[in-house]
Design a protein around this motif. Sequence first.
Motif, mmCIF file in Angstrom:
data_model
loop_
_atom_site.group_PDB
_atom_site.id
_atom_site.type_symbol
_atom_site.label_atom_id
_atom_site.label_comp_id
_atom_site.label_asym_id
_atom_site.label_seq_id
_atom_site.Cartn_x
_atom_site.Cartn_y
_atom_site.Cartn_z
ATOM 1 N N UNK A 273 0.860 -1.179 0.000
ATOM 2 C CA UNK A 273 0.000 0.000 0.000
ATOM 3 C C UNK A 273 0.900 1.235 0.000
ATOM 4 N N UNK A 274 0.696 2.093 -0.993
ATOM 5 C CA UNK A 274 1.417 3.351 -1.100
ATOM 6 C C UNK A 274 0.402 4.480 -1.030
ATOM 7 N N UNK A 275 0.588 5.385 -0.070
ATOM 8 C CA UNK A 275 -0.333 6.508 0.073
ATOM 9 C C UNK A 275 0.438 7.806 -0.140
ATOM 10 N N UNK A 276 -0.094 8.651 -1.010
ATOM 11 C CA UNK A 276 0.548 9.928 -1.291
ATOM 12 C C UNK A 276 -0.402 10.869 -1.989
ATOM 13 N N UNK A 277 0.132 12.014 -2.371
ATOM 14 C CA UNK A 277 -0.676 13.013 -3.079
ATOM 15 C C UNK A 277 -0.594 12.724 -4.579
ATOM 16 N N UNK A 278 -1.747 12.684 -5.213
ATOM 17 C CA UNK A 278 -1.847 12.355 -6.626
ATOM 18 C C UNK A 278 -1.871 13.622 -7.470
ATOM 19 N N UNK B 265 -0.958 17.461 -17.493
ATOM 20 C CA UNK B 265 -1.831 17.827 -18.622
ATOM 21 C C UNK B 265 -1.935 16.740 -19.693
ATOM 22 N N UNK B 266 -0.867 15.950 -19.861
ATOM 23 C CA UNK B 266 -0.893 14.890 -20.883
ATOM 24 C C UNK B 266 -1.552 13.607 -20.379
ATOM 25 N N UNK B 267 -2.106 13.633 -19.138
ATOM 26 C CA UNK B 267 -2.811 12.471 -18.601
ATOM 27 C C UNK B 267 -1.974 11.567 -17.721
ATOM 28 N N UNK B 268 -0.678 11.823 -17.631
ATOM 29 C CA UNK B 268 0.184 11.003 -16.781
ATOM 30 C C UNK B 268 -0.178 11.241 -15.318
ATOM 31 N N UNK B 269 -0.284 10.159 -14.564
ATOM 32 C CA UNK B 269 -0.573 10.243 -13.135
ATOM 33 C C UNK B 269 0.723 10.028 -12.363
ATOM 34 N N UNK B 270 0.926 10.865 -11.339
ATOM 35 C CA UNK B 270 2.134 10.802 -10.513
ATOM 36 C C UNK B 270 1.708 10.758 -9.056
ATOM 37 N N UNK C 121 1.426 3.865 -14.439
ATOM 38 C CA UNK C 121 0.808 3.393 -15.676
ATOM 39 C C UNK C 121 -0.668 3.203 -15.379
ATOM 40 N N UNK C 122 -1.508 4.023 -15.983
ATOM 41 C CA UNK C 122 -2.939 3.931 -15.719
ATOM 42 C C UNK C 122 -3.625 3.183 -16.854
ATOM 43 N N UNK D 76 -7.822 6.824 -18.132
ATOM 44 C CA UNK D 76 -7.562 8.138 -17.522
ATOM 45 C C UNK D 76 -8.286 8.264 -16.178
ATOM 46 N N UNK D 77 -7.590 8.858 -15.207
ATOM 47 C CA UNK D 77 -8.201 9.102 -13.904
ATOM 48 C C UNK D 77 -9.183 10.260 -14.020
ATOM 49 N N UNK D 78 -10.208 10.293 -13.177
ATOM 50 C CA UNK D 78 -11.109 11.440 -13.162
ATOM 51 C C UNK D 78 -10.316 12.701 -12.838
#
Length: 127
Positions: free
Chosen positions: A72-77, A81-86, A97-98, A101-103
């Motif tokens: 389990x990794x908890x952090x700020x998402x 702009x290009x859709x990459x989630x960090x 790697x999603x 696309x996330x909401x």
Amino acid sequence: MAKVPGSPQAPLLVRVRTACGHAVVRWCGDSAAADGPYDIEWTVDENIHWGHNAGPAAVARPRVSSRGSRVVLRGRLTLEPDGVAVLELAGTHILLDTADPFPRDVDGTWAELHCERDSVSLYPYEL
């Protein structure tokens, strides 16, 4: 970090201890040097699905933990702009790697990822 005993054919697992918790994950450095302190880079080699293996966190602080064979990794998402989630985890940025696309409304929120430990890897690096 400390090696976790296992099969010679299985990926090398280590118990990583951080300021925000500990977990058992794959080690991708020199197996002879897996014990000891390191600067590390986290990778997650699992497709992340919002609402399946990722979702909102109940607590707004970073956390690393194990639950059985899952990490389990908890952090700020952050959504770029290009859709990459960090996922920002205590100063470390993990590119995700999603699968879809996330909401957009989850951008900047605290999130938890639940991944198989074999898909969470640590790579050592020198500053």
